[in-house]
Design an enzyme around this catalytic site. Structure first.
Site, PDB file in Angstrom:
ATOM      1  N   THR A   1       0.830  -1.192   0.000  1.00  0.00           N
ATOM      2  CA  THR A   1       0.000   0.000   0.000  1.00  0.00           C
ATOM      3  C   THR A   1       0.872   1.254   0.000  1.00  0.00           C
ATOM      4  OG1 THR A   1      -1.824  -1.088   1.132  1.00  0.00           O
ATOM      5  CG2 THR A   1      -1.715   1.311   1.328  1.00  0.00           C
TER       6      THR A   1
ATOM      7  N   HIS B   1      -6.966 -10.694  -2.758  1.00  0.00           N
ATOM      8  CA  HIS B   1      -6.364 -10.492  -1.441  1.00  0.00           C
ATOM      9  C   HIS B   1      -7.203 -11.193  -0.381  1.00  0.00           C
ATOM     10  CE1 HIS B   1      -3.956  -8.943   1.652  1.00  0.00           C
ATOM     11  NE2 HIS B   1      -3.902  -7.667   1.343  1.00  0.00           N
TER      12      HIS B   1
ATOM     13  N   ASN C   1      -4.282 -10.714   5.542  1.00  0.00           N
ATOM     14  CA  ASN C   1      -4.054  -9.481   6.318  1.00  0.00           C
ATOM     15  C   ASN C   1      -5.305  -8.873   6.956  1.00  0.00           C
ATOM     16  OD1 ASN C   1      -1.571 -10.016   5.229  1.00  0.00           O
ATOM     17  ND2 ASN C   1      -1.144  -7.937   4.580  1.00  0.00           N
TER      18      ASN C   1
ATOM     19  N   TYR D   1      -8.463  -8.528   5.754  1.00  0.00           N
ATOM     20  CA  TYR D   1      -9.456  -7.852   4.933  1.00  0.00           C
ATOM     21  C   TYR D   1     -10.640  -8.790   4.652  1.00  0.00           C
ATOM     22  CZ  TYR D   1      -5.719  -4.505   4.756  1.00  0.00           C
ATOM     23  OH  TYR D   1      -4.730  -3.626   5.130  1.00  0.00           O
TER      24      TYR D   1
ATOM     25  N   ASN E   1      -5.188  -6.485  12.008  1.00  0.00           N
ATOM     26  CA  ASN E   1      -6.540  -5.957  11.820  1.00  0.00           C
ATOM     27  C   ASN E   1      -7.598  -6.735  12.597  1.00  0.00           C
ATOM     28  OD1 ASN E   1      -5.787  -3.800  10.082  1.00  0.00           O
ATOM     29  ND2 ASN E   1      -5.608  -5.240   8.380  1.00  0.00           N
TER      30      ASN E   1
END
Length: 357
Positions: free
Chosen positions: A25, A174, A177, A179, A234
């Site tokens: 990112t 993705h 992580n 998400y 996260n």
């Protein structure tokens, strides 16, 4: 001799070596999600890595999590990415756009429609998000209905088609992580009692349906899938290895294997018992990026038969000529952590090549 410099065929791609650029990112897109004018230079500078996997790119307004992240679902996004992709191709590399739906890892201030984030269940990640007004607690997301889940699968299909229209060689889904896709996979973020929650088969259902839909839309040889088993990012907690993480990810990889995707990309956080199981369950190319590995271990998994490609992350961020530096054992530029996210040329396209300090 190390296999690091051996060529390899991945999907439709003929790669000259076993390195690639990991998605990172950078938060430099315009507010409308169009890649920044500097982005083409940034990625093309790193073309020697052979395969560029872009930063996370949202497939819809709901999919955006961070400020100034790019999109790939409107015509202006396609036009913007085409400039990037054309320059990467002109410099001899392939490029996959990573499709990232952030799910609950979002704040209404960062999205075009300023709506509540969506997720498998209405569970906050207990984390903060950077916004234009500074760091704010991430609000509770709204639980998706089954019909809305189908809508998101369609959004992934549309984004994949848009990526191909822009000239991309493929997309990476993705599923890592913390998400949206991993939010469905993890028991602590998915408390659903319908067909998308509960058992392992139910919790991986969304991941498989997204992968299958996108593969059918653009061709399985143009689709990669990223996972991060056991990651504690996260707000994700996937439980213990023996009863939760290992059976979940072995089953996920076995099901993905049936789709004949181009590759699986593992973000490895130290579980050396799971990696051989993934290798056994997966027939096609396996990318493994070990978190915190030293440079001297870069080829270990390849030489030991546990992976086929070793993607490069932060070393590539600070060293556009990272392949030449590795080959010749040249010293690396140090990354400036203050310029990773947002900004302009500084810390983006101005890192020097070796000999041009």
């Amino acid at each position: 001799m190390s296999k690091l410099w051996n060529p390899i065929k991945v999907g439709n791609m003929e790669l000259k070596h076993r390195l690639a650029m990991s998605p990172m990112t950078r938060s430099r897109a315009y507010e409308n999600g169009v890649p920044n004018d500097l982005t083409a230079e940034y990625y093309s500078q790193r073309a020697s890595l052979g395969l560029i996997i872009t930063e996370g790119t949202q497939p819809s307004d709901d999919g955006q999590g961070y400020m100034n992240s790019p999109g790939i679902y409107r015509q202006e996004h396609i036009d913007g990415w085409k400039k990037v992709i054309d320059k990467v191709h002109d410099n001899g590399a392939y490029i996959f756009i990573q499709l990232m739906h952030a799910g609950r890892i979002s704040h209404p201030d960062n999205t075009p429609h300023h709506r509540q984030a969506v997720a498998p269940s209405a569970i906050t990640p207990d984390a903060n998000m950077h916004t234009a007004e500074g760091s704010k607690p991430i609000p509770e997301p709204r639980e998706l209905s089954v019909d809305e889940i189908q809508d998101i699968i369609e959004e992934f299909k549309h984004a994949a088609t848009s990526a191909i229209e822009a000239g991309a060689d493929g997309v990476e889904l993705h599923g890592a992580n913390g998400y949206l896709i991993q939010q469905f996979i993890s028991k602590n973020s998915n408390h659903r009692t319908d067909e998308y929650g509960g058992s392992i088969d139910n919790r991986i259902k969304f991941a498989i349906e997204v992968a299958q839909a996108v593969a059918e839309e653009i061709g399985s040889e143009k689709v990669g899938f990223r996972i991060s088993p056991g990651v504690e990012l996260n707000g994700i907690d996937e439980g213990d290895k023996e009863h939760d993480i290992h059976p979940t990810y072995v089953k996920l990889v076995e099901e993905l294997n049936k789709l004949d995707l181009a590759y699986i990309h593992v973000m490895h956080f130290g579980d050396d018992e799971l990696l051989p199981k993934i290798r056994k369950a997966w027939n096609n190319t396996l990318l493994v990026n070990r978190f915190g590995r030293p440079m001297e271990n870069l080829a270990n998994d390849i030489d030991n038969g546990l992976s086929d490609i070793s993607p490069i992350g932060q070393w590539a961020l600070a060293n556009p000529d990272i392949v030449e530096r590795i080959k010749n054992d040249y010293p690396l530029n140090e990354m400036d952590p203050t310029t990773i996210y947002g900004g302009g040329e500084k810390g983006y396209i101005d890192y020097p090549y070796y000999g041009n300090k």
